[in-house]
Design a protein around this motif. Sequence first.
Motif, mmCIF file in Angstrom:
data_model
loop_
_atom_site.group_PDB
_atom_site.id
_atom_site.type_symbol
_atom_site.label_atom_id
_atom_site.label_comp_id
_atom_site.label_asym_id
_atom_site.label_seq_id
_atom_site.Cartn_x
_atom_site.Cartn_y
_atom_site.Cartn_z
ATOM 1 N N UNK A 148 0.953 -1.228 -0.110
ATOM 2 C CA UNK A 148 -0.017 -0.014 0.138
ATOM 3 C C UNK A 148 0.887 1.222 -0.064
ATOM 4 N N UNK A 149 0.884 2.030 -1.046
ATOM 5 C CA UNK A 149 1.621 3.422 -1.184
ATOM 6 C C UNK A 149 0.883 4.578 -0.890
ATOM 7 N N UNK A 188 6.753 0.333 -6.320
ATOM 8 C CA UNK A 188 7.580 -0.355 -5.727
ATOM 9 C C UNK A 188 7.242 -1.937 -6.191
ATOM 10 N N UNK A 189 8.354 -2.774 -6.069
ATOM 11 C CA UNK A 189 7.872 -4.287 -6.143
ATOM 12 C C UNK A 189 8.530 -4.892 -4.770
ATOM 13 N N UNK A 190 7.769 -5.175 -3.824
ATOM 14 C CA UNK A 190 8.170 -5.541 -2.746
ATOM 15 C C UNK A 190 8.769 -7.135 -2.897
ATOM 16 N N UNK A 191 9.750 -7.232 -2.117
ATOM 17 C CA UNK A 191 10.494 -8.549 -1.860
ATOM 18 C C UNK A 191 11.201 -8.830 -3.343
ATOM 19 N N UNK A 192 11.138 -7.812 -4.225
ATOM 20 C CA UNK A 192 11.546 -8.323 -5.713
ATOM 21 C C UNK A 192 10.613 -8.882 -6.477
ATOM 22 N N UNK A 193 9.351 -8.913 -5.936
ATOM 23 C CA UNK A 193 8.255 -9.745 -6.613
ATOM 24 C C UNK A 193 7.965 -9.024 -7.945
ATOM 25 N N UNK A 194 7.633 -9.735 -9.062
ATOM 26 C CA UNK A 194 7.370 -9.345 -10.305
ATOM 27 C C UNK A 194 6.446 -8.452 -10.520
ATOM 28 N N UNK A 207 3.624 -2.222 -7.907
ATOM 29 C CA UNK A 207 2.362 -1.718 -7.491
ATOM 30 C C UNK A 207 2.984 -0.215 -7.200
ATOM 31 N N UNK A 208 1.705 0.558 -7.501
ATOM 32 C CA UNK A 208 1.928 1.952 -7.665
ATOM 33 C C UNK A 208 1.083 3.029 -6.570
ATOM 34 N N UNK A 209 1.575 4.020 -6.489
ATOM 35 C CA UNK A 209 1.099 4.895 -5.598
ATOM 36 C C UNK A 209 -0.134 5.511 -6.279
#
Lengths: 111, 114
Positions: free
Chosen positions: B3-4, B95-101, B104-106
């Motif tokens: 969540x951004x 961001x891409x948390x944990x290097x996930x593919x 996610x955008x604010x």
Amino acid sequence: KQEVTQIPAALSVPEGENLVLNCSFTDSAIYNLQWFRQDPGKGLTSLLLIQSSQREQTSGRLNASLDKSSGRSTLYIAASQPGDSATYLCAVRFTGNQFYFGTGTSLTVIP
Amino acid sequence: SAVISQKPSRDICQRGTSLTIQCQVDSQVTMMFWYRQQPGQSLTLIATANQGSEATYESGFVIDKFPISRPNLTFSTLTVSNMSPEDSSIYLCSVNPGGADTQYFGPGTRLTVL
């Protein structure tokens, strides 16, 4: 230079129709491809992510396909609803962490 | 997922001034990305911000114009300096948390420069 193109730029359909949005990219060596939805004044919402090893992904009424050899992806929306009205963006990750975005398709679903 | 939040959500600024945009994430992430979306255009990556190191800028973007801070793993700022009307855009943090593919955008910051 990697480029991502989306056609059509705008699309207007009556409610209930099935529709296809197109995305093409210049380099077949992709890592993954992601479809987003953008509503006016808001950020991007991830719809579907397709890895380079996959051919399609489905979520509810949405189905995304990937054909690396031809450099194309399609987003199929079944039984469209007015709430589907938004801009749909295709983003391709080639190498590294950068996504290259298409210019988007503005969809209007008419009640 | 992530969540951004971004501040401000929108602003109207005068030519020659600077605006700092804040991005806050609800989890720790290694990399944070700043994008620009000019009117009628798609998103273009400005820079990648890593905690504890200098940001990496894409071609056409320079640190003097878009200085970035990354003081910790959940927060970043982007400053748009010496603004001109051409800087009128939506600025988005990602961001891409944990290097996930999945990226996610604010919600974005809509900037208008008069």
